[in-house]
Design a protein around this motif. Structure first.
Motif, short mmCIF file in Angstrom:
data_model
loop_
_atom_site.label_atom_id
_atom_site.label_comp_id
_atom_site.label_asym_id
_atom_site.label_seq_id
_atom_site.Cartn_x
_atom_site.Cartn_y
_atom_site.Cartn_z
N PHE A 52 0.84 -1.19 0.00
CA PHE A 52 0.00 0.00 0.00
C PHE A 52 0.88 1.24 0.00
CE2 PHE A 52 -3.13 -3.01 1.61
CZ PHE A 52 -4.23 -2.65 0.86
N GLY A 53 0.55 2.16 -0.87
CA GLY A 53 1.27 3.43 -0.93
C GLY A 53 0.71 4.39 0.11
N PRO A 54 1.22 5.60 0.13
CA PRO A 54 0.70 6.59 1.08
C PRO A 54 -0.76 6.92 0.76
CG PRO A 54 2.24 7.61 -0.46
CD PRO A 54 2.27 6.14 -0.72
N ALA A 55 -1.50 7.24 1.80
CA ALA A 55 -2.92 7.56 1.63
C ALA A 55 -3.08 8.93 0.99
CB ALA A 55 -3.63 7.51 2.97
N TYR A 56 -3.99 9.02 0.04
CA TYR A 56 -4.37 10.28 -0.59
C TYR A 56 -5.87 10.42 -0.41
CZ TYR A 56 -5.28 13.79 -4.16
OH TYR A 56 -5.69 14.92 -4.81
N ARG A 57 -6.28 11.46 0.30
CA ARG A 57 -7.69 11.68 0.62
C ARG A 57 -8.29 10.47 1.35
NH1 ARG A 57 -10.64 15.06 -4.14
NH2 ARG A 57 -9.31 16.88 -3.98
N GLY A 58 -7.48 9.87 2.20
CA GLY A 58 -7.96 8.75 3.01
C GLY A 58 -7.98 7.41 2.30
N ASP A 83 -12.18 6.90 9.36
CA ASP A 83 -12.28 8.33 9.64
C ASP A 83 -13.25 8.52 10.80
OD1 ASP A 83 -12.59 11.06 9.71
OD2 ASP A 83 -12.85 11.29 7.56
N ALA A 84 -12.70 8.70 12.00
CA ALA A 84 -13.52 8.83 13.20
C ALA A 84 -14.37 10.09 13.17
CB ALA A 84 -12.64 8.82 14.44
N THR A 85 -13.88 11.15 12.53
CA THR A 85 -14.65 12.40 12.49
C THR A 85 -15.93 12.25 11.67
OG1 THR A 85 -13.40 13.22 10.59
CG2 THR A 85 -12.59 13.81 12.77
N LEU A 86 -15.89 11.41 10.64
CA LEU A 86 -17.08 11.20 9.82
C LEU A 86 -17.85 9.94 10.23
CD1 LEU A 86 -15.60 12.04 6.31
CD2 LEU A 86 -16.97 13.52 7.78
N GLY A 87 -17.24 9.13 11.09
CA GLY A 87 -17.89 7.89 11.50
C GLY A 87 -17.92 6.83 10.43
N LYS A 88 -17.03 6.94 9.44
CA LYS A 88 -16.99 5.97 8.35
C LYS A 88 -16.08 4.80 8.74
CE LYS A 88 -17.78 8.95 4.40
NZ LYS A 88 -17.24 9.40 3.12
N PRO A 89 -16.57 3.57 8.59
CA PRO A 89 -15.72 2.42 8.89
C PRO A 89 -14.68 2.22 7.79
CG PRO A 89 -17.80 1.68 8.00
CD PRO A 89 -17.90 3.18 8.15
#
Length: 100
Positions: A52-58, A83-89
């Motif tokens: 896995f490469g670096p994350a871009y936009r999550g 993303d805990a701020t958005l609550g997305k698993p």
């Protein structure tokens, strides 16, 4: 990529189902690619497993170079980070480059 008449073909992501083995070492081994219309393509050989490469936009992506019969292609494993701020698993899904 170009077609038979030399025109450029536009590529896009096509999400696909993949039957895979998760090894005791935590490695993903793709076995069969299922196209959305139900066709199944057994993977005869995994030529290269990218990390896995670096994350871009999550989102981070790993590229797998695979052989399906006599055809060599790329299969991508996409990982959406939690993303805990958005609550997305966290989400993990496979895609291929499709043309047309």
């Amino acid at each position: 990529m170009k077609d038979g008449e030399g025109r450029r073909r536009r590529a896009h992501k096509r999400y696909v189902d993949v039957f895979m083995r998760l090894t005791d070492e935590g490695r993903f081994d793709p076995l069969i690619v299922m196209w959305p219309d139900g066709r199944a393509f057994p993977i005869t050989e995994v030529l290269d497993r990218g990390s896995f490469g670096p994350a871009y936009r999550g989102v981070s992506t790993a590229r797998y170079r695979v052989r399906v019969g006599s055809h060599v292609t790329n299969l991508f494993l996409e990982r959406h980070v939690f993303d805990a701020t958005l609550g997305k698993p966290p989400v993990v899904r496979w895609w291929v480059e499709a043309y047309g």
